[in-house]
Scaffold this motif. Structure first.
Motif, PDB file in Angstrom:
ATOM      1  N   LEU A  11      47.482  48.726  22.767  1.00  0.00           N
ATOM      2  CA  LEU A  11      46.609  48.115  23.242  1.00  0.00           C
ATOM      3  C   LEU A  11      46.315  48.090  24.982  1.00  0.00           C
ATOM      4  CD1 LEU A  11      46.572  44.597  23.220  1.00  0.00           C
ATOM      5  CD2 LEU A  11      49.396  44.630  24.296  1.00  0.00           C
ATOM      6  N   VAL A  12      45.512  47.383  24.990  1.00  0.00           N
ATOM      7  CA  VAL A  12      44.944  48.488  27.026  1.00  0.00           C
ATOM      8  C   VAL A  12      44.092  46.362  27.415  1.00  0.00           C
ATOM      9  CG1 VAL A  12      42.545  48.495  26.345  1.00  0.00           C
ATOM     10  CG2 VAL A  12      43.664  49.590  28.414  1.00  0.00           C
ATOM     11  N   GLN A  13      44.309  46.232  28.452  1.00  0.00           N
ATOM     12  CA  GLN A  13      43.889  44.953  29.157  1.00  0.00           C
ATOM     13  C   GLN A  13      42.890  45.363  29.287  1.00  0.00           C
ATOM     14  OE1 GLN A  13      46.035  44.649  32.970  1.00  0.00           O
ATOM     15  NE2 GLN A  13      47.104  43.233  31.685  1.00  0.00           N
ATOM     16  N   PRO A  14      41.633  43.895  29.449  1.00  0.00           N
ATOM     17  CA  PRO A  14      40.100  44.497  29.654  1.00  0.00           C
ATOM     18  C   PRO A  14      39.919  45.175  31.015  1.00  0.00           C
ATOM     19  CG  PRO A  14      40.361  42.209  28.932  1.00  0.00           C
ATOM     20  CD  PRO A  14      42.344  42.517  29.110  1.00  0.00           C
ATOM     21  N   LEU A  18      41.253  54.379  26.975  1.00  0.00           N
ATOM     22  CA  LEU A  18      42.307  54.679  26.940  1.00  0.00           C
ATOM     23  C   LEU A  18      40.640  56.419  25.780  1.00  0.00           C
ATOM     24  CD1 LEU A  18      43.111  52.272  24.098  1.00  0.00           C
ATOM     25  CD2 LEU A  18      44.353  53.401  25.630  1.00  0.00           C
ATOM     26  N   ARG A  19      41.680  56.901  26.305  1.00  0.00           N
ATOM     27  CA  ARG A  19      41.139  58.532  25.534  1.00  0.00           C
ATOM     28  C   ARG A  19      42.271  58.838  24.031  1.00  0.00           C
ATOM     29  NH1 ARG A  19      40.972  64.505  26.549  1.00  0.00           N
ATOM     30  NH2 ARG A  19      43.483  64.794  25.776  1.00  0.00           N
ATOM     31  N   LEU A  20      40.896  59.121  23.310  1.00  0.00           N
ATOM     32  CA  LEU A  20      41.347  58.905  21.114  1.00  0.00           C
ATOM     33  C   LEU A  20      41.123  60.109  21.110  1.00  0.00           C
ATOM     34  CD1 LEU A  20      39.408  55.605  19.410  1.00  0.00           C
ATOM     35  CD2 LEU A  20      41.375  55.932  21.085  1.00  0.00           C
ATOM     36  N   SER A  21      41.826  60.620  20.257  1.00  0.00           N
ATOM     37  CA  SER A  21      41.718  61.550  20.335  1.00  0.00           C
ATOM     38  C   SER A  21      42.006  62.238  18.824  1.00  0.00           C
ATOM     39  CB  SER A  21      43.346  63.247  20.477  1.00  0.00           C
ATOM     40  OG  SER A  21      43.098  63.213  21.771  1.00  0.00           O
ATOM     41  N   CYS A  22      41.315  63.292  18.075  1.00  0.00           N
ATOM     42  CA  CYS A  22      40.644  63.483  16.433  1.00  0.00           C
ATOM     43  C   CYS A  22      41.326  65.176  16.488  1.00  0.00           C
ATOM     44  CB  CYS A  22      39.751  63.367  15.462  1.00  0.00           C
ATOM     45  SG  CYS A  22      39.048  63.204  14.303  1.00  0.00           S
ATOM     46  N   GLY A  65      27.208  55.202  28.382  1.00  0.00           N
ATOM     47  CA  GLY A  65      27.912  54.308  29.898  1.00  0.00           C
ATOM     48  C   GLY A  65      29.073  54.318  29.540  1.00  0.00           C
ATOM     49  N   ARG A  66      29.898  53.891  28.444  1.00  0.00           N
ATOM     50  CA  ARG A  66      31.551  53.747  29.665  1.00  0.00           C
ATOM     51  C   ARG A  66      32.120  54.359  28.304  1.00  0.00           C
ATOM     52  NH1 ARG A  66      33.041  48.837  26.757  1.00  0.00           N
ATOM     53  NH2 ARG A  66      31.394  48.717  25.499  1.00  0.00           N
ATOM     54  N   ASN A  83      36.277  53.827  28.249  1.00  0.00           N
ATOM     55  CA  ASN A  83      36.196  52.847  29.541  1.00  0.00           C
ATOM     56  C   ASN A  83      35.726  51.671  29.802  1.00  0.00           C
ATOM     57  OD1 ASN A  83      37.591  55.245  31.038  1.00  0.00           O
ATOM     58  ND2 ASN A  83      34.872  56.120  31.291  1.00  0.00           N
ATOM     59  N   SER A  84      35.936  50.725  30.646  1.00  0.00           N
ATOM     60  CA  SER A  84      35.932  49.126  31.108  1.00  0.00           C
ATOM     61  C   SER A  84      35.090  48.950  29.530  1.00  0.00           C
ATOM     62  CB  SER A  84      33.975  49.839  31.457  1.00  0.00           C
ATOM     63  OG  SER A  84      34.201  50.013  32.853  1.00  0.00           O
ATOM     64  N   LEU A  85      36.840  48.492  28.933  1.00  0.00           N
ATOM     65  CA  LEU A  85      37.219  48.180  28.037  1.00  0.00           C
ATOM     66  C   LEU A  85      36.698  46.496  27.856  1.00  0.00           C
ATOM     67  CD1 LEU A  85      40.102  50.602  27.076  1.00  0.00           C
ATOM     68  CD2 LEU A  85      37.418  50.738  25.604  1.00  0.00           C
TER      69      LEU A  85
END
Length: 114
Positions: A11-14, A18-22, A65-66, A83-85
Protein backbone atom coordinates in the motif's frame (compact mmCIF):
# COMPACT_ATOMS: atom_id res chain seq x y z
CA UNK A 1 10.75 -26.29 -12.98
CA UNK A 2 10.54 -22.60 -13.78
CA UNK A 3 9.52 -20.27 -10.98
CA UNK A 4 9.05 -16.52 -10.97
CA UNK A 5 8.56 -14.97 -7.55
CA UNK A 6 7.48 -11.34 -7.27
CA UNK A 7 7.86 -9.17 -4.20
CA UNK A 8 7.72 -5.53 -3.20
CA UNK A 9 4.03 -4.78 -3.56
CA UNK A 10 1.99 -3.05 -0.91
CA UNK A 11 0.00 0.00 0.00
CA UNK A 12 1.39 3.39 -1.01
CA UNK A 13 -0.03 6.90 -1.06
CA UNK A 14 -0.62 8.75 -4.32
CA UNK A 15 2.61 10.28 -5.52
CA UNK A 16 4.66 7.64 -3.79
CA UNK A 17 7.06 5.02 -5.11
CA UNK A 18 7.52 1.28 -4.97
CA UNK A 19 10.07 -1.11 -6.39
CA UNK A 20 8.93 -4.54 -7.45
CA UNK A 21 11.34 -7.44 -7.76
CA UNK A 22 11.02 -10.76 -9.54
CA UNK A 23 13.53 -13.51 -9.05
CA UNK A 24 13.61 -16.36 -11.53
CA UNK A 25 14.75 -19.94 -11.16
CA UNK A 26 14.75 -22.99 -13.38
CA UNK A 27 15.70 -21.15 -16.55
CA UNK A 28 18.74 -19.53 -18.15
CA UNK A 29 17.65 -16.07 -17.12
CA UNK A 30 19.99 -14.04 -19.33
CA UNK A 31 18.47 -15.58 -22.46
CA UNK A 32 14.92 -14.48 -21.72
CA UNK A 33 13.05 -11.31 -22.51
CA UNK A 34 11.25 -10.32 -19.31
CA UNK A 35 8.18 -8.22 -18.73
CA UNK A 36 5.81 -6.85 -16.14
CA UNK A 37 2.07 -7.03 -16.68
CA UNK A 38 -0.73 -5.82 -14.46
CA UNK A 39 -4.41 -6.46 -14.03
CA UNK A 40 -6.83 -4.22 -12.21
CA UNK A 41 -10.33 -5.33 -11.20
CA UNK A 42 -12.70 -5.14 -14.15
CA UNK A 43 -9.95 -4.21 -16.58
CA UNK A 44 -8.05 -6.25 -19.16
CA UNK A 45 -4.53 -7.38 -18.45
CA UNK A 46 -1.98 -4.78 -19.55
CA UNK A 47 1.65 -5.10 -20.59
CA UNK A 48 3.38 -2.44 -18.50
CA UNK A 49 7.07 -2.78 -19.36
CA UNK A 50 9.37 -5.14 -21.18
CA UNK A 51 13.12 -5.65 -21.24
CA UNK A 52 14.90 -7.79 -23.80
CA UNK A 53 17.80 -10.12 -23.15
CA UNK A 54 20.11 -7.37 -24.40
CA UNK A 55 18.53 -4.73 -22.17
CA UNK A 56 16.31 -2.84 -24.59
CA UNK A 57 13.18 -1.56 -22.91
CA UNK A 58 9.72 -0.41 -23.83
CA UNK A 59 6.74 0.81 -21.83
CA UNK A 60 3.04 1.28 -22.11
CA UNK A 61 1.97 4.87 -22.63
CA UNK A 62 0.25 4.83 -19.25
CA UNK A 63 3.53 4.40 -17.34
CA UNK A 64 6.12 5.91 -19.65
CA UNK A 65 8.28 8.40 -17.78
CA UNK A 66 7.20 7.10 -14.38
CA UNK A 67 8.21 3.41 -14.37
CA UNK A 68 11.60 1.89 -15.09
CA UNK A 69 12.27 -1.77 -15.80
CA UNK A 70 15.74 -3.17 -15.25
CA UNK A 71 17.46 -6.50 -14.82
CA UNK A 72 20.50 -7.95 -13.09
CA UNK A 73 21.33 -11.19 -14.83
CA UNK A 74 23.73 -12.57 -12.25
CA UNK A 75 20.96 -12.17 -9.67
CA UNK A 76 18.34 -13.63 -12.04
CA UNK A 77 16.19 -10.68 -11.09
CA UNK A 78 14.07 -8.15 -12.94
CA UNK A 79 12.90 -4.95 -11.26
CA UNK A 80 10.15 -2.44 -11.80
CA UNK A 81 10.73 0.95 -10.23
CA UNK A 82 7.42 2.78 -10.00
CA UNK A 83 7.31 6.50 -9.24
CA UNK A 84 4.55 9.10 -9.09
CA UNK A 85 1.98 6.43 -8.45
CA UNK A 86 -1.71 7.14 -8.86
CA UNK A 87 -4.84 5.22 -8.04
CA UNK A 88 -4.92 4.06 -11.67
CA UNK A 89 -1.80 2.03 -10.95
CA UNK A 90 -3.64 -0.11 -8.41
CA UNK A 91 -3.48 -3.68 -9.72
CA UNK A 92 -1.89 -7.07 -9.32
CA UNK A 93 1.51 -6.96 -10.99
CA UNK A 94 2.89 -10.06 -12.66
CA UNK A 95 6.37 -10.88 -13.83
CA UNK A 96 6.69 -12.91 -17.02
CA UNK A 97 9.46 -14.66 -18.90
CA UNK A 98 8.76 -14.81 -22.61
CA UNK A 99 8.53 -18.30 -24.00
CA UNK A 100 5.95 -20.38 -25.83
CA UNK A 101 3.89 -20.36 -23.65
CA UNK A 102 5.24 -17.63 -21.36
CA UNK A 103 6.02 -18.23 -17.71
CA UNK A 104 4.10 -16.21 -15.13
CA UNK A 105 4.68 -15.41 -11.51
CA UNK A 106 1.96 -15.49 -8.89
CA UNK A 107 1.63 -11.71 -8.77
CA UNK A 108 2.04 -9.02 -6.16
CA UNK A 109 -0.66 -6.56 -5.16
CA UNK A 110 -0.02 -2.84 -5.51
CA UNK A 111 -2.59 -0.52 -3.96
CA UNK A 112 -2.33 3.23 -4.33
CA UNK A 113 -4.61 4.98 -1.89
CA UNK A 114 -4.64 7.75 0.68
Amino acid sequence: QVQLVESGGGLVQPGGSLRLSCIASGLIFKRYHMAWHRQAPGKPRELVARITDSGDTNYSDSVKGRFTISRVNNRRTVYLQMNSLTSDDTAIYYCTAEDQPPYWGQGTQVTVSS
